[in-house]
Scaffold this active site. Structure first.
Site, short mmCIF file in Angstrom:
data_model
loop_
_atom_site.label_atom_id
_atom_site.label_comp_id
_atom_site.label_asym_id
_atom_site.label_seq_id
_atom_site.Cartn_x
_atom_site.Cartn_y
_atom_site.Cartn_z
N PHE A 4 0.84 -1.20 0.00
CA PHE A 4 0.00 0.00 0.00
C PHE A 4 0.87 1.25 0.00
O PHE A 4 2.05 1.21 0.36
CB PHE A 4 -0.95 0.01 1.21
CG PHE A 4 -0.26 0.05 2.54
CD1 PHE A 4 -0.01 1.26 3.17
CD2 PHE A 4 0.15 -1.11 3.19
CE1 PHE A 4 0.63 1.32 4.41
CE2 PHE A 4 0.78 -1.08 4.42
CZ PHE A 4 1.03 0.15 5.03
N CYS A 5 0.26 2.36 -0.44
CA CYS A 5 0.93 3.66 -0.45
C CYS A 5 -0.14 4.73 -0.32
O CYS A 5 -1.31 4.43 -0.08
CB CYS A 5 1.77 3.83 -1.72
SG CYS A 5 0.82 3.70 -3.25
N THR A 6 0.23 5.98 -0.50
CA THR A 6 -0.70 7.08 -0.22
C THR A 6 -1.91 7.08 -1.14
O THR A 6 -3.05 7.07 -0.70
CB THR A 6 0.03 8.43 -0.32
OG1 THR A 6 1.19 8.40 0.50
CG2 THR A 6 -0.88 9.57 0.12
N ILE A 21 -4.11 4.67 0.69
CA ILE A 21 -4.52 4.98 2.06
C ILE A 21 -5.63 6.02 2.08
O ILE A 21 -6.57 5.95 2.87
CB ILE A 21 -3.31 5.49 2.86
CG1 ILE A 21 -2.19 4.44 2.91
CG2 ILE A 21 -3.73 5.88 4.28
CD1 ILE A 21 -0.85 4.99 3.31
#
Length: 342
Positions: free
Chosen positions: A179-181, A208
């Site tokens: 996952f990332c922003t 996110i």
């Protein structure tokens, strides 16, 4: 009443061999429509965040989508009462998010998307290795329960970190969730694992930010706040503005405790960069902060952010928040300079 400034964050991996031809028309259109921010164009696609009057932003999005390759281009919208950006930048890049892995094609090989509503069930499974692909300074202010922090200073460090993990090197490949922003880094990181023979690789659709928007706080496995690359600095559940602020000297996200430190001087230093500026830098930063305060008293915008001395990471070549080259110029948190989707 709706806030007057619409912000649109967008990205898409798609073959754009003619990307260089887009730069001048985009600059002209954005100026005509009073739209500012940053757009990155590369052979692998487009990435950026733009803001301005609603009609202007929608006109730019419509111009992009008139090309069949971008007809399904999605964007994340948010509103503000003040202009989020003071400048327009349309840049030609080798990659829209820099990883420096030849032959990587996320438009074809990214991992399986997992909707925010289904993410908790996936990462609760004991055989799933959960990896946060963001930089260390982002992870430190918030992440998912049980996520592994690679401790990287720049996204370009991730392939080396993955190659050093014994759990990822055996013949039997584990299930991996990343996952990332906003989703763009995970498109590349999951494509990298797929290229290396991993079959069950997942990533959080919309990143996110989409998770915090859709998943109720009472059901959330997120802890802390999420760093964002605009003047909000960080957000929490419901995308409510968080408690972090930005050091205008080194561009590091500062907690309330950081700002209470005797090493914090607004616009000049913080606990992360105190003592790392010479007297000349400190004098220039102090003068700049005086000009910012004066502009604030007069009720006008001060747009001298780009005149700041280089951040610590730019001098050392490390991937701190201000290290533009180490992170492909996308990661600069100082939103007056524009930002791109992460």
């Amino acid at each position: 009443m709706t806030a007057p400034y619409l912000t649109a964050a967008l990205y898409k991996f798609v073959d754009l061999p003619d990307h260089a031809d887009w730069r001048e028309p985009l600059i002209a259109l954005c100026r005509e429509q009073q739209v500012k921010g940053t757009l990155l164009l590369a052979p692998e696609g487009i990435n950026g965040t733009i803001a301005g009057p609603e009609a202007g932003v929608l006109a730019v999005l419509a111009w992009l989508r008139r090309d069949p390759r971008l007809a399904d281009l999605e964007h994340k919208a948010s509103w503000s009462g003040h202009p989020p950006f003071h400048r327009l930048k349309v840049r030609l890049k080798r990659e829209i998010v820099t990883l420096r892995v030849p032959g990587l094609r996320p438009q074809e090989n990214a991992g399986r998307y997992v909707k925010p509503e289904d993410w908790n069930a996936l990462i609760a499974q004991p055989d799933v290795l959960l990896i946060d692909t963001r930089n260390d300074y982002e992870v430190k202010i918030g992440s998912f329960d049980g996520a592994i922090n690679p401790g990287i200073g720049a996204f370009t460090d991730l392939p080396g970190w993955l190659a050093r993990q014994p759990a990822l090197q055996g013949a039997a490949k584990p299930r991996v969730a990343m996952f990332c922003t906003g989703g763009i880094r995970c498109e590349k990181s999951t494509a990298l694992l797929r290229m290396q023979g991993f079959e069950e690789v997942y990533h959080l659709e919309g990143g996110i930010l989409k998770y915090l928007e859709r998943v109720p706080e009472s059901e959330s496995r997120w802890r802390g706040e999420c760093f964002v690359f605009d003047e909000r600095v960080s957000v929490g559940h419901g995308l409510r503005p968080g408690a972090h602020a930005l050091c205008r000297s080194c561009r590091w996200p500062l907690s309330e405790a950081d700002r209470a430190s005797p090493l914090f001087e607004e616009g000049v230093s913080c606990p992360h960069c105190h003592g790392q500026r010479d007297d000349g830098d400190r004098e220039r930063l102090a003068e700049r902060q005086r000009q910012v305060a004066l502009a604030r008293e007069r009720g006008v915008a001060h747009i001298g952010v780009d005149a700041m001395p280089p951040a610590m990471g730019e001098r050392a070549g490390a991937g701190t928040p201000g290290s533009r080259e180490a992170q492909g110029a996308q990661s600069q948190p100082a939103s007056a300079s524009g930002s791109a989707t992460r």
